[in-house]
Design an enzyme around this catalytic site. Structure first.
Site, PDB file in Angstrom:
ATOM      1  NE  ARG A  34      -4.262  -1.451   0.377  1.00 37.05           N
ATOM      2  CZ  ARG A  34      -4.411  -2.573  -0.323  1.00 37.05           C
ATOM      3  NH1 ARG A  34      -3.474  -2.967  -1.174  1.00 37.05           N
ATOM      4  NH2 ARG A  34      -5.507  -3.304  -0.191  1.00 37.05           N
ATOM      5  CD  GLU A  52      -3.252   3.129  -5.132  1.00 34.73           C
ATOM      6  OE1 GLU A  52      -4.362   2.583  -5.323  1.00 34.73           O
ATOM      7  OE2 GLU A  52      -2.305   2.545  -4.611  1.00 34.73           O
ATOM      8  CG  HIS A 104      -3.995  -0.812  -6.236  1.00 36.62           C
ATOM      9  ND1 HIS A 104      -4.130  -0.131  -5.052  1.00 36.62           N
ATOM     10  CD2 HIS A 104      -4.052  -2.120  -5.904  1.00 36.62           C
ATOM     11  CE1 HIS A 104      -4.274  -0.980  -4.056  1.00 36.62           C
ATOM     12  NE2 HIS A 104      -4.227  -2.204  -4.556  1.00 36.62           N
TER      13      HIS A 104
HETATM   14  O1  LIG Z   1      -4.764  -4.341  -3.319  1.00 40.44           O
HETATM   15  C1  LIG Z   1      -5.118  -5.459  -3.472  1.00 40.44           C
HETATM   16  C2  LIG Z   1      -5.431  -6.357  -2.403  1.00 40.44           C
HETATM   17  O2  LIG Z   1      -5.536  -5.898  -1.255  1.00 40.44           O
HETATM   18  O3  LIG Z   1      -5.580  -7.548  -2.651  1.00 40.44           O
END
Ligand SMILES: O=CC(=O)O
Length: 347
Positions: free
Chosen positions: A263, A292, A311
């Site tokens: 993250r 993001e 992402h």
């Molecule tokens: O960001 C993606 C997840 O948390 O799987």
């Protein structure tokens, strides 16, 4: 043969028959259907066979009796926002199924104080996220984007024999911060690339370590100092926020590449920009940032030693489908008071 989902539904219908209860489909709240944050159009039929879907817009329009009968939330792309106000307005809510592995967008303690369970979809996203992590590593190391540009350019009339890519892969050292499920899958892939694997984790993972030939670094600094590639895979939590900052970048090799698939807020982004500009590290490949997307004028977007992706760890049809199916299962189990296999609880 019944699938486990069909079996659960079958049992549920039998329970309803016995109790002479209503067989109406459970009411489940979604952000929207389609759109940027909504349920994917290709999943709608599957969901509608199992639930009556109520969108946030319909909830806000306060259709009669809707709120008090909602039993589940389908939390796709981190939406809808689950705050205290919404929890208070849904007295029968039993379960929130959240897409993906990370649940940092949900306040687990607060949600559990309302007697509501939360489930995620780790099984669906583990392998594809590890695949993406390795893709970022490979693409960055072998200067793939630059190579692609050279090969595609209308101005290219010969290939520069002395053009070389940023780095090597075989025989180099990968430091994995966070040896959870995804970290382990990355290590398995790295082993196939004959990389030396170091890892840092809250606790040593002996079995995993043995199976991939990884070395545990109890001390994060040891990993940072030795790694050619530093791969960040930890969950975001108050303990991991800004885990990688100025001090950590300074410990890395100037030839190191930093890769983040966890993250954005796990990294002090200003420190990352500084490290890239000052040459404290060689490059970064990031699937996550904060916010993001980044504002279009953000310095990270101007650096040519940065690769960014949107992402996209779980972004394939197959993976999204299996995330959705796991969420359906969690909703059915949670609504019916069965154990929820992917339940996540506050640590
Ligand atoms: O960001 C993606 C997840 O948390 O799987």
């Amino acid at each position: 043969m019944y699938s486990s989902l069909e079996r659960t539904q079958h049992i549920w219908i039998q329970i309803c028959d016995k109790m002479n209860a209503s067989k109406e489909l459970p009411l489940v709240l979604v952000e929207e259907i389609g759109g940027s944050y909504g349920v994917m159009e290709e999943h709608v039929d599957h969901l509608k066979e199992r639930f009556t879907l109520i969108t946030m817009k319909e909830l806000k329009e306060k259709k009669e009796n809707i709120a008090e009968n909602i039993v589940g939330i389908f939390n796709w792309a981190n939406k809808p926002d689950v705050d205290e106000e919404i929890l208070k307005s849904l007295p029968k809510l039993k379960v929130i199924a959240s897409a993906g592995a990370g649940v940092d967008h949900l306040n687990l303690k607060m949600i559990s104080s309302y007697g509501v369970k939360v489930a995620n979809t780790p099984n669906a996203v583990t392998n594809p996220t590890a695949d993406l992590a390795m893709t970022l590593l490979l693409v960055s190391a072998r200067s793939f984007l630059e190579g692609h540009k050279i090969a595609m350019s209308p101005d290219t009339d010969h290939f520069e024999a002395n053009w070389v890519s940023l780095g090597d892969i075989t025989g180099t050292t990968l430091g994995i911060i966070g040896m959870g499920r995804i970290g382990y899958k990355i290590a398995q892939r790295a082993k196939a690339f004959e990389m030396k694997i170091l890892y840092h984790n809250r606790r040593q993972r002996l079995e995993e370590e043995k199976s991939v030939g990884a070395t545990y670094c109890e001390n994060l600094a040891d990993l940072l100092q030795q790694s050619d590639y530093v791969m960040l895979v930890v969950n975001l939590s108050p303990q991991t926020e800004k885990l990688i900052g100025r001090k950590e970048f300074k410990l890395m090799k100037p030839s190191a590449t930093f890769i983040n698939v966890s993250r954005g807020p796990v990294v002090d982004q200003d420190a990352l920009v500084e490290a890239l500009i000052e040459g404290e590290i060689k490059a970064a490949a990031l699937d996550v940032t904060y916010p993001e997307p980044l504002p279009r004028k953000h310095p990270l977007l101007k650096l040519n030693n940065v690769i960014l992706t949107p992402h996209m760890g779980s972004a394939t049809h197959k993976v999204r489908r299996s995330m959705m199916e796991d969420m359906v299962q969690s909703l059915i189990d949670g609504v019916n008071g069965f154990p929820v296999s992917n339940e996540v609880t506050a640590k």
